[in-house]
Design an enzyme around this catalytic site. Structure first.
Site, short mmCIF file in Angstrom:
data_model
loop_
_atom_site.label_atom_id
_atom_site.label_comp_id
_atom_site.label_asym_id
_atom_site.label_seq_id
_atom_site.Cartn_x
_atom_site.Cartn_y
_atom_site.Cartn_z
N ARG A 84 -2.17 -6.07 -8.17
CA ARG A 84 -1.13 -7.07 -7.90
C ARG A 84 -1.20 -8.15 -8.96
O ARG A 84 -0.88 -7.95 -10.10
CB ARG A 84 -1.31 -7.70 -6.52
CG ARG A 84 -0.93 -6.83 -5.39
CD ARG A 84 -1.51 -7.34 -4.11
NE ARG A 84 -2.97 -7.24 -4.16
CZ ARG A 84 -3.77 -7.39 -3.13
NH1 ARG A 84 -3.28 -7.70 -1.97
NH2 ARG A 84 -5.07 -7.25 -3.27
N LYS B 155 -16.83 -6.52 5.87
CA LYS B 155 -16.00 -7.69 6.12
C LYS B 155 -15.44 -7.60 7.53
O LYS B 155 -15.38 -6.51 8.11
CB LYS B 155 -14.89 -7.87 5.07
CG LYS B 155 -14.04 -6.67 4.79
CD LYS B 155 -13.08 -6.97 3.62
CE LYS B 155 -12.21 -5.79 3.28
NZ LYS B 155 -11.35 -5.97 2.13
N SER C 165 -2.97 -7.66 3.03
CA SER C 165 -3.26 -7.57 4.46
C SER C 165 -3.62 -8.96 5.01
O SER C 165 -3.27 -9.29 6.14
CB SER C 165 -4.42 -6.60 4.70
OG SER C 165 -4.07 -5.31 4.27
N HIS D 135 0.84 -1.20 0.00
CA HIS D 135 0.00 0.00 0.00
C HIS D 135 0.88 1.26 0.00
O HIS D 135 0.61 2.23 -0.72
CB HIS D 135 -0.86 0.08 1.27
CG HIS D 135 -1.89 -0.98 1.43
ND1 HIS D 135 -1.99 -1.75 2.58
CD2 HIS D 135 -2.90 -1.40 0.62
CE1 HIS D 135 -3.01 -2.58 2.47
NE2 HIS D 135 -3.57 -2.40 1.29
P1 ADP Z 1 -9.85 -2.89 -0.30
O1 ADP Z 1 -10.62 -3.44 0.85
O2 ADP Z 1 -10.43 -1.66 -0.92
O3 ADP Z 1 -9.39 -3.91 -1.32
P2 ADP Z 1 -7.15 -2.88 0.64
O4 ADP Z 1 -6.70 -2.19 1.85
O5 ADP Z 1 -7.12 -4.36 0.66
O6 ADP Z 1 -8.58 -2.31 0.40
O7 ADP Z 1 -6.37 -2.36 -0.64
C1 ADP Z 1 -6.41 -1.04 -1.07
C2 ADP Z 1 -5.80 -0.96 -2.45
O8 ADP Z 1 -4.43 -1.33 -2.38
C3 ADP Z 1 -6.45 -1.89 -3.48
O9 ADP Z 1 -6.49 -1.24 -4.73
C4 ADP Z 1 -5.49 -3.05 -3.55
O10 ADP Z 1 -5.53 -3.71 -4.80
C5 ADP Z 1 -4.16 -2.33 -3.35
N1 ADP Z 1 -3.11 -3.21 -2.87
C6 ADP Z 1 -3.16 -4.05 -1.82
N2 ADP Z 1 -2.00 -4.74 -1.70
C7 ADP Z 1 -1.20 -4.32 -2.70
C8 ADP Z 1 0.13 -4.66 -3.14
N3 ADP Z 1 0.86 -5.59 -2.52
N4 ADP Z 1 0.62 -4.02 -4.22
C9 ADP Z 1 -0.13 -3.10 -4.87
N5 ADP Z 1 -1.38 -2.74 -4.53
C10 ADP Z 1 -1.92 -3.34 -3.46
#
Ligand code: ADP
Length: 162
Positions: free
Chosen positions: A90, A41, A128, A17
């Site tokens: 990703r 969730k 995460s 992130h």
């Molecule tokens: P959400 O619940 O909206 O998916 P996240 O916190 O899981 O929120 O992710 C927020 C954003 O960060 C999303 O666009 C997700 O694809 C991106 N993201 C999460 N992990 C990575 C990573 N390792 N590399 C690039 N982008 C990521």
């Protein structure tokens, strides 16, 4: 002036992130990292804990601000006058979800552009969920999250396991 929003749950925030946010902050005048308050969730951290963790992660970044929000992301973007929504991609499996979300958001507000940045190679498999799975089993997450998040996750699991 172009203001962009990087929305997410950040439960917890990790280096994948942080990498996307810092790269996006170079492309736009201002980047708002928006911590989604109540997703449908189960989360490890409360909205307040996630807001505090994300704020700390970007405390030294000049054009990155951190806020929490509720409701539709496009409405939040409109409210703060942001023209761009940033997402991270990703592995290939992210694409379908992000594609569907981008089309839905475009339907809700065609004035907001979605910009998807491809992950840096070393963070391809970082999520995460992975961080939490490894930490819950006592594994080392120090290469995945900043030190303060490492402590917060370890503390949370030791509370849960008591
Ligand atoms: P959400 O619940 O909206 O998916 P996240 O916190 O899981 O929120 O992710 C927020 C954003 O960060 C999303 O666009 C997700 O694809 C991106 N993201 C999460 N992990 C990575 C990573 N390792 N590399 C690039 N982008 C990521």
């Amino acid at each position: 002036m172009v203001r962009a929003v990087f929305p997410g749950t950040f439960d917890p925030i990790h280096y994948g992130h942080i990498d996307i946010a810092r790269r996006a902050a170079k492309l736009f005048d201002e980047l708002i990292v928006a911590v989604y308050d109540r997703p449908l969730k189960n989360l490890l951290f409360s909205p307040q804990e996630r807001l505090q963790q994300v704020t700390e992660a970007f405390s030294t970044d000049n054009n990155i601000k951190v806020v929490s929000y509720q409701g539709l992301t496009v409405e939040f973007c409109r409210k703060i006058d942001a023209q761009v929504m940033v997402r991270g991609l990703r592995v290939f499996s992210d694409f379908e979800l992000e594609f569907r979300m981008a089309l839905t958001n475009n339907h809700l507000d065609p004035g907001i552009e979605v910009v998807a940045l491809i992950t840096s190679e070393k963070y391809t498999f970082l999520s995460s969920t992975t961080v939490k799975e490894i930490a819950s089993l006592g594994g080392d997450i120090s290469g995945m999250v900043p030190q303060s998040i490492h402590w917060a996750v370890s503390r949370k699991y030791s509370e849960i396991n008591q």
